[in-house]
Design a protein around this motif. Sequence first.
Motif, PDB file in Angstrom:
ATOM      1  N   GLN A  39      64.332  12.484   6.706  1.00 15.97           N
ATOM      2  CA  GLN A  39      64.273  13.538   5.689  1.00 15.97           C
ATOM      3  C   GLN A  39      65.300  13.318   4.582  1.00 15.97           C
ATOM      4  OE1 GLN A  39      62.864  17.383   6.698  1.00 15.97           O
ATOM      5  NE2 GLN A  39      64.664  18.350   5.796  1.00 15.97           N
ATOM      6  N   ASP A  40      66.527  12.967   4.944  1.00 14.74           N
ATOM      7  CA  ASP A  40      67.559  12.704   3.934  1.00 14.74           C
ATOM      8  C   ASP A  40      67.487  11.246   3.491  1.00 14.74           C
ATOM      9  OD1 ASP A  40      68.503  15.304   4.142  1.00 14.74           O
ATOM     10  OD2 ASP A  40      69.952  14.780   5.701  1.00 14.74           O
ATOM     11  N   LYS A  41      67.581  11.051   2.178  1.00 14.99           N
ATOM     12  CA  LYS A  41      67.460   9.705   1.613  1.00 14.99           C
ATOM     13  C   LYS A  41      68.494   8.740   2.204  1.00 14.99           C
ATOM     14  CE  LYS A  41      67.330   7.219  -2.742  1.00 14.99           C
ATOM     15  NZ  LYS A  41      67.545   7.262  -4.188  1.00 14.99           N
ATOM     16  N   GLU A  42      69.735   9.189   2.334  1.00 15.65           N
ATOM     17  CA  GLU A  42      70.787   8.320   2.865  1.00 15.65           C
ATOM     18  C   GLU A  42      70.490   7.909   4.309  1.00 15.65           C
ATOM     19  OE1 GLU A  42      74.637  10.104   2.528  1.00 15.65           O
ATOM     20  OE2 GLU A  42      74.609  10.066   0.335  1.00 15.65           O
ATOM     21  N   ASP A  43      69.990   8.848   5.091  1.00 19.69           N
ATOM     22  CA  ASP A  43      69.656   8.530   6.482  1.00 19.69           C
ATOM     23  C   ASP A  43      68.503   7.547   6.561  1.00 19.69           C
ATOM     24  OD1 ASP A  43      71.656  10.217   7.381  1.00 19.69           O
ATOM     25  OD2 ASP A  43      70.315  11.919   7.666  1.00 19.69           O
ATOM     26  N   ALA A  44      67.474   7.777   5.752  1.00 16.08           N
ATOM     27  CA  ALA A  44      66.319   6.881   5.756  1.00 16.08           C
ATOM     28  C   ALA A  44      66.726   5.464   5.359  1.00 16.08           C
ATOM     29  CB  ALA A  44      65.239   7.418   4.821  1.00 16.08           C
ATOM     30  N   GLU A  45      67.671   5.356   4.427  1.00 12.78           N
ATOM     31  CA  GLU A  45      68.110   4.029   3.978  1.00 12.78           C
ATOM     32  C   GLU A  45      68.746   3.227   5.108  1.00 12.78           C
ATOM     33  OE1 GLU A  45      70.568   4.759   0.574  1.00 12.78           O
ATOM     34  OE2 GLU A  45      68.839   4.869  -0.775  1.00 12.78           O
ATOM     35  N   VAL A  46      69.411   3.898   6.040  1.00 14.21           N
ATOM     36  CA  VAL A  46      70.006   3.191   7.175  1.00 14.21           C
ATOM     37  C   VAL A  46      68.915   2.450   7.934  1.00 14.21           C
ATOM     38  CG1 VAL A  46      71.202   3.457   9.391  1.00 14.21           C
ATOM     39  CG2 VAL A  46      71.932   4.794   7.408  1.00 14.21           C
TER      40      VAL A  46
END
Length: 199
Positions: A39-46
């Motif tokens: 859901q969060d862009k930063e988390d998805a990027e991981v």
Amino acid sequence: MTDLNIVLYAEAAMDQVNKMAFALAELQSSLEVYKGLFQDKEDAEVMFLQFHEIGSALKKSLSVNLIIGCAALFTDHDESFGHENMSFGNLYKRYGNKLSIEANSLKGEIDQIVESMKLKTFRNKHVGHFGLEEKLGKKTVAANITTHDLEKLMKQGQRIINLIIRDAHLLPAGHSLAYYTPIPDSRTPKRLLDRLRRA
């Protein structure tokens, strides 16, 4: 109907209601994982920067599971091809004449959420089956499936199961079902992402 038949009927009804409540709880857990990872862009990027193929496959698998599961429970009728479905349509057919004003009102809210999402059409054309015109881009399905709406739908589903239990007297007064519990802090998607960030 004899007393024994009444007891057997109630047990069979509770078996279906139990399975539906458990299926909803599993979907709620899948949604919690999906939201935690993507859901969060930063988390998805991981996931996508470090493990692109795994992230893509996991996101798609969770999405398909959520869409198919919710569509099966909330949009399928009581029967398909002559066989009964484990769906809310089946429960409404069995207990619709016993439902309170509160339960019927909630049923209407659930129906509106499902309709606004275009859940059944999207499931049928994109994940349950591959509609040729849709997959080739010649026809579109204007679906609006958000994590917020899925979460609301599942919570309302848990509520209506318990209203059906109450209104149809499937359990003694005051009893209810609740199988979903949030993922413990030590095993949340955020904890997994933190470990991946440190790796």
